[in-house]
Design an enzyme around this catalytic site. Structure first.
Site, short mmCIF file in Angstrom:
data_model
loop_
_atom_site.label_atom_id
_atom_site.label_comp_id
_atom_site.label_asym_id
_atom_site.label_seq_id
_atom_site.Cartn_x
_atom_site.Cartn_y
_atom_site.Cartn_z
N PHE A 111 22.53 2.16 -2.14
CA PHE A 111 22.30 3.59 -2.37
C PHE A 111 20.86 3.90 -2.71
O PHE A 111 20.39 5.03 -2.52
CB PHE A 111 23.25 4.11 -3.46
CG PHE A 111 22.81 3.89 -4.87
CD1 PHE A 111 22.25 4.91 -5.61
CD2 PHE A 111 22.98 2.66 -5.49
CE1 PHE A 111 21.86 4.73 -6.93
CE2 PHE A 111 22.61 2.46 -6.80
CZ PHE A 111 22.04 3.49 -7.53
N LYS A 112 20.12 2.92 -3.20
CA LYS A 112 18.73 3.17 -3.57
C LYS A 112 17.88 3.60 -2.37
O LYS A 112 16.85 4.26 -2.53
CB LYS A 112 18.12 1.92 -4.22
CG LYS A 112 18.88 1.38 -5.44
CD LYS A 112 18.83 2.32 -6.61
CE LYS A 112 19.61 1.82 -7.80
NZ LYS A 112 18.99 0.73 -8.53
N ASP A 113 18.32 3.22 -1.15
CA ASP A 113 17.57 3.61 0.04
C ASP A 113 17.45 5.13 0.17
O ASP A 113 16.46 5.64 0.70
CB ASP A 113 18.25 3.09 1.31
CG ASP A 113 18.16 1.58 1.46
OD1 ASP A 113 17.14 1.01 1.04
OD2 ASP A 113 19.10 0.97 2.00
N THR A 144 17.12 -1.81 -6.32
CA THR A 144 15.90 -0.98 -6.29
C THR A 144 14.75 -1.74 -5.63
O THR A 144 14.01 -1.17 -4.82
CB THR A 144 15.50 -0.55 -7.71
OG1 THR A 144 16.45 0.38 -8.20
CG2 THR A 144 14.13 0.11 -7.72
#
Length: 463
Positions: A111-113, A144
């Site tokens: 999800f950090k993308d 991250t």
């Protein structure tokens, strides 16, 4: 839009200055001076927008005219063109009451993308516009680092150094960071845990002279741009359900939580006017945040290594932003509380504040065995494979949702990133080719001691 510090000693600054400052110069975190309020008409107009179109509208509220709209649109379009799903963050139905928001369709399967593809492009844009070299410094509990490196690798005018805790991230997470061979990337493997890495980062940023001399910029969720980017998928998920006729009122979100950034983005979306019901805070055995929601005491406990290593965090860097709003945007009180936390290692809120906390959040700490059991149960019942962090979110949703509630659990990573946990259940999974290819590549990382001086020495060589 102006930005101010949670501790009150940074005057109102613009968006780009806030992005470049990262950690506020007074040691606090930057927040928007006002939170935009969205009308029902605006929400209705946004309902049919694509993900990039929605991101453009939300970012525009917080950026204003600092970045021309055409430039901002290009930044957004370039950032989300790298995702494997045309929806960027699709919602998958598991059963009548549980939806999975898949946040892992970006380049590093995490999800950090979603925030870091944008932030990487934004830093590159700022570097070109101001003709300045940018040195990015960040700490990671796993995802991250890979996402940040992927966002800026090979980009002119940018160098990035990422700290990760040695031996305390998954093998795929480690490989995604350390097999990158671009000259502008430095990986430091720190003797310690993630809280040690995060402490070093915050203390180096708090050294204002060092920060300014080397143009240090933040990639962690202390950077307000990270949080703003993550608000988008709460809106987009709600609109997807609404367009299917599955959201006639409020929708709950269950969020695997370590550093409090992802769930704070949901809190911000709710404050803006999105009809969110419960924000469910899912932790693992490092459950400082669950204890805060239940008891009103924020105090690190014994550190545990778990099957969900990206949540193995005791001190949540975004928690201060929530305190700011809990205490009615009273920066002086927040500064006092954070000074006390630094001195005593503990924050306790009074009964009236605890009542508000429990209105804002529900919380559940998922034990290791329950995490694995949830993966197995969902695989057996629905043929859907969860990663261990998402499993914590699903377990919390099952525990905290009322009958008939519609709840969205955030799927924060692809299960292939955590093969060690999946193998314990004797579940076979086929790795995506991008991940499979990592195992044949050489690694580049430097092992350092868990001190500011050890890290600073490596930074000086790199810079």
């Amino acid at each position: 839009m102006d930005y101010i510090s949670t501790r009150g000693k940074v005057g109102a600054i613009g968006f780009i200055d806030a992005v470049l400052m990262g950690l506020a110069d007074d040691g606090g975190l930057l927040v928007p001076k006002t939170i935009p309020q969205l009308s029902a008409d605006t929400l209705a107009q946004w309902r049919q927008l694509s993900y990039p179109e929605l991101a453009l509208e939300l970012f525009s509220l917080y950026i204003g005219n600092e970045i021309p709209r055409a430039d901002l649109q290009k930044l957004v379009d370039d950032s989300y063109a790298t995702f494997r799903s045309p929806d960027v963050t699709p919602v998958r139905r598991v059963d009548d009451n549980l939806e999975i928001l898949e946040l892992f369709h970006g380049p590093t399967f995490a999800f950090k993308d979603i925030a870091l593809q944008f932030l990487g492009n934004l830093y590159s844009y700022i570097s070109r516009r101001e003709n300045a070299v940018i040195h990015i410094l960040g700490a990671t509990s796993g995802d991250t680092g890979a996402s940040a490196i992927e966002g800026v690798r090979g980009k002119e005018g940018i160098r990035i150094c990422i700290l990760h805790p040695h031996g305390k991230v998954s093998k795929v997470q480690e490989l995604q960071m350390t097999t990158v061979d671009d000259a502008n990337v430095l990986n430091l493997s720190v003797d310690g845990n993630f809280d040690d890495c995060q402490r070093i980062i915050k203390e180096l940023f708090a050294d204002v002279a060092f920060k300014q001399q080397y143009h240090l910029r933040a990639i962690n969720s202390i950077n307000i741009a990270r949080v703003l980017a993550q608000t988008v998928y709460y809106f987009y998920a709600y609109f997807q359900l609404e367009n299917r006729g599955q959201a006639s009122g409020t929708v709950n979100f269950s969020v695997p939580t370590g550093n409090f950034g992802d769930i704070f983005a949901g809190f911000l979306a709710k404050r803006m006017g999105l009809p969110i019901g419960k924000l469910m805070l899912a932790t693992n055995e490092n459950n400082i945040l669950e204890r805060f929601v239940r008891e009103g005491v924020y105090e690190p406990g014994e550190f545990h290594m778990t099957y969900s290593p990206s949540m193995d965090i005791q001190v949540a860097s975004n928690f201060e932003r929530y305190l700011y709003y809990l205490y009615g945007e009273d920066a002086a009180t927040v500064a006092m509380l954070m000074d006390a936390f630094k001195r005593d290692g503990k924050i306790a809120v009074p009964a009236d504040k605890l009542q508000q906390v429990q209105k804002d959040f529900a919380a559940y700490g998922v034990q290791n065995d329950e995490c694995l059991a949830t993966i197995g149960e969902v695989q057996d019942e629905y043929g859907y494979l969860l990663d261990p962090h998402t499993a914590c979110g699903v377990a919390a949703a099952r525990k905290l949702a009322a009958p008939g509630d519609v709840t969205v659990a955030l799927a924060t990573a692809h299960p292939a990133k955590f093969g060690e946990a999946i193998e314990l259940l004797q579940i076979e999974q086929k790795f995506p080719p991008q991940i499979e290819a990592l195992f044949d590549k050489p690694q580049r990382q430097t092992l350092v001691g868990g001190t500011n001086d050890a890290v600073k020495a490596e930074l000086l060589k790199f810079f």
